[in-house]
Structures are given as C-alpha cells and as structure tokens.
Scaffold this motif. Structure first.
Motif, PDB file in Angstrom:
ATOM      1  N   GLU A 197       7.909   6.321   5.135  1.00 13.47           N
ATOM      2  CA  GLU A 197       7.467   4.843   5.401  1.00 13.47           C
ATOM      3  C   GLU A 197       6.264   4.812   6.055  1.00 13.47           C
ATOM      4  OE1 GLU A 197       8.791   2.194   4.618  1.00 13.47           O
ATOM      5  OE2 GLU A 197      10.904   2.037   4.988  1.00 13.47           O
ATOM      6  N   SER A 198       5.461   3.685   5.996  1.00 19.13           N
ATOM      7  CA  SER A 198       4.077   3.458   6.645  1.00 19.13           C
ATOM      8  C   SER A 198       4.114   4.046   7.960  1.00 19.13           C
ATOM      9  CB  SER A 198       3.631   2.038   6.342  1.00 19.13           C
ATOM     10  OG  SER A 198       3.372   1.640   5.177  1.00 19.13           O
ATOM     11  N   ASP A 199       4.863   3.720   8.719  1.00 17.08           N
ATOM     12  CA  ASP A 199       5.225   3.534  10.088  1.00 17.08           C
ATOM     13  C   ASP A 199       5.190   5.047  10.534  1.00 17.08           C
ATOM     14  OD1 ASP A 199       7.765   3.303   9.341  1.00 17.08           O
ATOM     15  OD2 ASP A 199       8.505   3.556  11.344  1.00 17.08           O
TER      16      ASP A 199
ATOM     17  N   ALA B 246       8.170   2.704  -5.855  1.00 17.10           N
ATOM     18  CA  ALA B 246       8.810   2.959  -4.341  1.00 17.10           C
ATOM     19  C   ALA B 246       7.572   4.091  -3.954  1.00 17.10           C
ATOM     20  CB  ALA B 246      10.031   3.705  -4.471  1.00 17.10           C
ATOM     21  N   HIS B 247       7.854   4.558  -2.561  1.00 10.14           N
ATOM     22  CA  HIS B 247       7.007   5.434  -2.072  1.00 10.14           C
ATOM     23  C   HIS B 247       7.479   7.022  -2.490  1.00 10.14           C
ATOM     24  CE1 HIS B 247       6.147   2.855   1.878  1.00 10.14           C
ATOM     25  NE2 HIS B 247       5.921   2.418   0.862  1.00 10.14           N
ATOM     26  N   SER B 248       6.726   7.953  -2.612  1.00  8.00           N
ATOM     27  CA  SER B 248       7.106   9.252  -2.967  1.00  8.00           C
ATOM     28  C   SER B 248       6.641  10.225  -2.035  1.00  8.00           C
ATOM     29  CB  SER B 248       6.580   9.690  -4.496  1.00  8.00           C
ATOM     30  OG  SER B 248       5.172   9.788  -4.195  1.00  8.00           O
TER      31      SER B 248
ATOM     32  N   ILE C 175      -5.792  -0.447   5.031  1.00  8.84           N
ATOM     33  CA  ILE C 175      -5.960  -1.566   4.235  1.00  8.84           C
ATOM     34  C   ILE C 175      -4.479  -1.687   3.613  1.00  8.84           C
ATOM     35  CG2 ILE C 175      -6.932  -2.384   2.103  1.00  8.84           C
ATOM     36  CD1 ILE C 175      -9.171  -2.714   3.994  1.00  8.84           C
ATOM     37  N   LYS C 176      -3.959  -2.562   3.408  1.00 11.87           N
ATOM     38  CA  LYS C 176      -2.635  -2.735   3.326  1.00 11.87           C
ATOM     39  C   LYS C 176      -2.252  -2.992   1.816  1.00 11.87           C
ATOM     40  CE  LYS C 176       1.898  -3.200   3.280  1.00 11.87           C
ATOM     41  NZ  LYS C 176       2.873  -1.873   3.648  1.00 11.87           N
ATOM     42  N   GLU C 177      -3.136  -3.998   1.186  1.00 10.12           N
ATOM     43  CA  GLU C 177      -2.714  -4.458  -0.023  1.00 10.12           C
ATOM     44  C   GLU C 177      -2.475  -3.449  -0.977  1.00 10.12           C
ATOM     45  OE1 GLU C 177      -4.744  -5.524   1.742  1.00 10.12           O
ATOM     46  OE2 GLU C 177      -4.625  -7.665   2.159  1.00 10.12           O
ATOM     47  N   THR C 178      -3.235  -2.204  -1.009  1.00  8.80           N
ATOM     48  CA  THR C 178      -3.019  -1.339  -2.113  1.00  8.80           C
ATOM     49  C   THR C 178      -1.565  -0.609  -2.339  1.00  8.80           C
ATOM     50  OG1 THR C 178      -3.878   0.135  -0.470  1.00  8.80           O
ATOM     51  CG2 THR C 178      -5.625  -0.597  -2.296  1.00  8.80           C
ATOM     52  N   ASP C 179      -0.814  -0.975  -1.623  1.00  4.14           N
ATOM     53  CA  ASP C 179       0.671  -0.382  -1.533  1.00  4.14           C
ATOM     54  C   ASP C 179       1.307  -1.146  -2.393  1.00  4.14           C
ATOM     55  OD1 ASP C 179       2.991   1.056  -0.687  1.00  4.14           O
ATOM     56  OD2 ASP C 179       3.502  -0.747   0.458  1.00  4.14           O
ATOM     57  N   ILE C 180       1.173  -2.562  -2.576  1.00  9.08           N
ATOM     58  CA  ILE C 180       2.065  -3.447  -3.321  1.00  9.08           C
ATOM     59  C   ILE C 180       2.072  -3.463  -4.832  1.00  9.08           C
ATOM     60  CG2 ILE C 180       2.392  -5.998  -3.568  1.00  9.08           C
ATOM     61  CD1 ILE C 180       1.456  -5.790  -0.446  1.00  9.08           C
TER      62      ILE C 180
ATOM     63  N   LEU D 178      -6.059   3.730   3.032  1.00  8.47           N
ATOM     64  CA  LEU D 178      -5.706   3.153   2.032  1.00  8.47           C
ATOM     65  C   LEU D 178      -4.061   3.039   1.773  1.00  8.47           C
ATOM     66  CD1 LEU D 178      -8.612   3.911  -0.298  1.00  8.47           C
ATOM     67  CD2 LEU D 178      -8.330   1.761   1.282  1.00  8.47           C
ATOM     68  N   ASP D 179      -3.377   2.212   2.075  1.00 10.28           N
ATOM     69  CA  ASP D 179      -1.912   2.069   2.002  1.00 10.28           C
ATOM     70  C   ASP D 179      -1.469   2.396   0.621  1.00 10.28           C
ATOM     71  OD1 ASP D 179       0.698   1.430   2.433  1.00 10.28           O
ATOM     72  OD2 ASP D 179       0.199   0.618   4.609  1.00 10.28           O
ATOM     73  N   GLY D 180      -0.627   3.255   0.359  1.00 11.28           N
ATOM     74  CA  GLY D 180       0.037   3.607  -0.830  1.00 11.28           C
ATOM     75  C   GLY D 180      -1.031   3.693  -2.037  1.00 11.28           C
ATOM     76  N   ALA D 181      -2.092   3.727  -1.774  1.00 16.60           N
ATOM     77  CA  ALA D 181      -3.073   3.845  -3.053  1.00 16.60           C
ATOM     78  C   ALA D 181      -2.961   5.297  -3.845  1.00 16.60           C
ATOM     79  CB  ALA D 181      -4.749   3.992  -2.478  1.00 16.60           C
TER      80      ALA D 181
ATOM     81  N   CYS E 266      -4.490   8.130   2.477  1.00 13.89           N
ATOM     82  CA  CYS E 266      -3.557   7.394   2.274  1.00 13.89           C
ATOM     83  C   CYS E 266      -2.197   7.629   2.956  1.00 13.89           C
ATOM     84  CB  CYS E 266      -3.144   7.086   0.860  1.00 13.89           C
ATOM     85  SG  CYS E 266      -4.340   6.968  -0.462  1.00 13.89           S
ATOM     86  N   ASP E 267      -1.475   6.677   3.589  1.00 18.38           N
ATOM     87  CA  ASP E 267      -0.266   7.133   4.392  1.00 18.38           C
ATOM     88  C   ASP E 267       0.878   7.457   3.515  1.00 18.38           C
ATOM     89  OD1 ASP E 267       0.133   4.630   3.106  1.00 18.38           O
ATOM     90  OD2 ASP E 267       1.106   3.516   4.539  1.00 18.38           O
ATOM     91  N   HIS E 268       0.779   7.517   2.246  1.00 13.79           N
ATOM     92  CA  HIS E 268       1.748   7.807   1.300  1.00 13.79           C
ATOM     93  C   HIS E 268       1.269   7.478  -0.057  1.00 13.79           C
ATOM     94  CE1 HIS E 268       3.339   3.977   1.118  1.00 13.79           C
ATOM     95  NE2 HIS E 268       3.268   3.763   2.475  1.00 13.79           N
ATOM     96  N   SER E 269       2.000   8.033  -0.896  1.00 15.83           N
ATOM     97  CA  SER E 269       1.708   7.721  -2.406  1.00 15.83           C
ATOM     98  C   SER E 269       2.789   6.665  -2.842  1.00 15.83           C
ATOM     99  CB  SER E 269       2.118   9.136  -3.291  1.00 15.83           C
ATOM    100  OG  SER E 269       2.017   8.710  -4.639  1.00 15.83           O
TER     101      SER E 269
HETATM  102 ZN    ZN Z   1       2.438   2.314   3.561  1.00 19.93          ZN
END
Ligand code: ZN
Ligand code: ZN
Length: 418
Positions: free
Chosen positions: A55-57, A368-370, A313-318, A8-11, A358-361
């Motif tokens: 970063e996600s990648d 922003a990512h942390s 799932i990408k949307e949760t990052d936005i 869950l991207d950035g959730a 998650c890939d990151h917080s």
């Molecule tokens: Zn990400």
C-alpha cells in the motif's frame, strides 16, 4: 539544496497489449526525464520487500527507512487532515463505497465510482456526524474524493480487522468482493468492544446513507450511490517514524501530508481542487497541474533554505486502478512537461541530487497494486558521461544500481543523504 526525492505514485506498470506490449513509462514521450536519465544511474527496487504488495503508506514508510507498523494508515491520514488524536483514540482510514445491500454485502464499487463530488461528500459527512449515535464520541471527516478519516474517541484497541476483506494488508491479497464485519484479532475484551463499536457505526452509517436524498438523486442520474463506508488501517498510537530535519515536503494528499509532518519535515500543502462534476479525470488533471506548479514553487522557495525536498505525485496511481493505460501515459507526459522541465533547469547548475522512483507498481491490467519492482533513477548531482537510457521498468533492470531488495536500502545504496 542537496537533493530532491520524487515519488510517482503507482506509475510503474507491466507490458500492456494496448500499448504494443510497452508499459506506460516506456510508451510515454518524456524528453525532460530522458535528459535526466541519460545522466543518471538506474536500478530497480522492491519498495517493501520482494513478494510484498505494498500500500502507499507501507511503501513510503519503508523508503524513509522505517519498519512497517500496522497502524500507520489511519493515524497518518488523520494527522494529514490536521487532527491530533489522543493515545487510545481509534483512528481508521475510511472510503465511501457502494454495496448492493447490507444483508448480502456485495461490493459494487470500492470508491462509489470515484464520482462523488465534494459537495455531495460534505452533505453525507454532515448527515453521518449528526444522525449516527454511538456510546462514544466520534468524528467522521471527508478529505479528497471518496476518502475520509474516522476517529473514535476513548480508550480502544486497534487489534481489529477492517471491513474490506480484499484490501491487501501487510502485502497479502485476499480477494473477495464482499464486505465483512470488523473482527477482534485477539481475545482481549477491549478488542471485541472496539470491533463492536466500529461495526455499530458502519451499520448506522449505512442506514443514514442508503436512502439519503443525495444517493437517491445519484441513482436517478445513473450514478453509484455512496451508501457504505469501508474502513482499514486501524491505529490507536501516534506512529513513530524516523525524523528528517531540514527536509521540506510538497505533499497534498492526507497520507503524504501526515507522513511528512510525523517525519519532522516542513510540510507545505494546497487544497486539492474540488470534484464539481462526474468528470473525474478532468479533476485529476487540474490536481496534477496544481501539484506540479506547487512543487516547482516550493523548490524555488527553498533552494537556499532546505537540504532536501520530497515531492509525492499521487495522480499516476489512479489510471492503473481504472485500467486506463492511455490516461497514465498522458499524466506521465504532463508531469514531464510541467515538473521535470523545471527540475532539470534547477538541478544541473546547482548540482542537486535527484532520486526518482515509485511507491509500488499499479499495473493497468491488474487494476490494483502489484509486487513487481519499481524503477529507480539517481542523479548524483554531476555527470561524466551521457548514455542513452530511460526511466522505465525495462531500462531500470539493466541499470548500474542493480537490484534494491527493500525501500529501506534506497538512501544508503544511492548515497542520497550524503
Ligand atoms: Zn501508492
Ligand atoms: Zn493505489
């Protein structure tokens, strides 16, 4: 099927005052995810390493057991769009953005307000490809929203910087709201030449974009003009990644599609719904609905055929980037209803392992990512006890899996692949 990995991207987030000091994962009502969590082990993970802002990648490359390489982003995204760059072609991830002017170089918005419609982006893409003339061939290709891929054909060096100094690279945040020029990162003549070509492109693209009728119309409507291109993640070589046979991937953003392909997975993807008006979140929910249905369909289709399934799932990052904690809650609840209800229906009778992380917080308050750790849930395909716990930042810290120092240890620590 043996296992399902869901990212869950950035959730993941931090306690938020607007949510009574809860995180969105804590505040969301997720009966299906709770059902799974109470039969699973929990832990928390630094997806690259402690102190690193991924970063996600970088995070997915690491979670799948690879060492970080500098050139992933551009190369993987271009491959996700179906390009097969030759060795030496310089490939970058690109973004439409808004600056005040090239002279002062102040960044007003890194994503042109996220409101660039697909048809607007298509027209700007055409204008750039037609009107920008360079000493080499290039391809500028839009993907989803403000995102694009940029490929310069020829024998280039990728030892150059991008032009957005605030983009954290290799886990460091350099904050500035000014654009910079791409710079060579060594003394090689080719690196200087490569940086010059990219800078020439960026300047010429700005001249095409700044007075383009699409942008004049956007300004008239009170929207931010998409008048500049930000670039990052330069790469000249196909990334070498560990191979995952008998894996299928339900990916729909260029990065995850490219990553899955390069990792040898059978990759399914769907066309992301076009952004037709400025209601970005309506578009995101449409995308999310499609993504959940699509993932469920791939699971069903491959239940007997593949060993592992990767869902991203990408949307949760936005909403994190936009500081919208309530939207984040709504998305998490939506995923619970649309995706986890089905996952539960399938995994319990079939004894399938489930790994969720998650890939990151992406804390709303940071926009922003942390570097904060992310929760991990592991269902081992069976359970002997039921203990009340939830997939969130707080419960994960008390979990049986404990602390996972790097994404590279995730699969071993959980025995997910066994
Ligand atoms: Zn990400
Ligand atoms: Zn993000």
């Amino acid at each position: 099927m043996k296992g399902i990995l869901i990212i869950l991207d950035g959730a993941a987030d931090l306690a938020n005052e607007r949510l009574d000091n809860k995180t969105p994962l804590e505040a969301a009502k997720t009966p299906n995810l709770d059902f799974l969590a109470s039969r699973s082990e929990l832990g928390y993970m630094y997806s690259v390493r402690p102190g690193f802002i991924p970063e996600s990648d970088e995070a997915i490359v690491s979670i799948f057991g690879n060492d970080l390489i500098s050139s992933t982003r551009g190369q993987l995204e271009a491959r996700g769009l179906g390009f097969k760059p030759m060795r030496g072609d310089l490939v970058l991830r690109a973004n439409f953005a808004t600056i005040d002017s090239l002279e002062s170089g102040n960044i007003m918005d890194r994503r042109a307000g996220r409101t660039l419609s697909t048809s607007e982006a298509e027209i700007l893409e055409k204008a750039i490809n037609k009107q920008v003339k360079l000493p080499c061939n290039f391809i500028f290709k839009i993907s989803v929203g403000h995102r694009a891929s940029l490929i310069f054909k020829g024998g280039f060096s990728d030892n150059i910087s991008g032009n957005d100094t605030s983009i954290y690279s290799q886990g460091r945040t350099v904050s500035s709201d000014k654009i910079s020029r791409c710079k060579p990162l060594d003394d090689e003549e080719n690196s200087q030449y490569s940086a010059n070509v990219v800078n020439e492109f960026l300047e010429k693209a700005y001249n095409v974009l700044k007075n383009h009728p699409i942008n004049l119309e956007r300004i008239r409507k009170g929207l931010l003009p998409a008048n500049f291109i930000l670039v990052r993640g330069p790469g000249i070589e196909p990334p070498k990644l560990k191979f995952y046979r008998k894996w299928v991937s339900a990916a729909y953003m260029p990065l995850e599609i490219g990553f899955s392909k390069v990792s040898g997975m059978k990759t399914y993807n769907f066309n992301y719904p076009e952004l037709k008006n400025i209601d970005v979140y309506a578009n995101l929910y449409e995308g999310l609905r499609k993504a959940c249905k699509f993932s469920n369909w791939i699971l069903k289709k491959n239940l007997k055929k593949a060993d592992f399934l990767y869902i991203h799932i990408k949307e949760t990052d936005i909403p994190g980037h936009d500081n919208k904690p309530f939207e984040k809650i709504q998305m998490i609840e939506f995923i619970d209803k649309m995706l986890f209800s089905y996952i539960n229906k399938i995994v319990f009778p079939n004894h399938i392992k489930v790994l969720i992380t998650c890939d990151h917080s992406t804390p709303c308050k940071n926009k922003a990512h942390s570097a904060d750790p992310v929760p991990v849930l592991f269902y081992k395909g069976d359970y002997s006890e039921i203990k009340e716990k939830r997939f969130n930042e707080k419960d994960s810290k008390k979990g049986e899996l404990g602390r996972i120092e790097t994404g590279k240890e995730l699969f071993q620590k959980t025995n997910f692949l066994k």
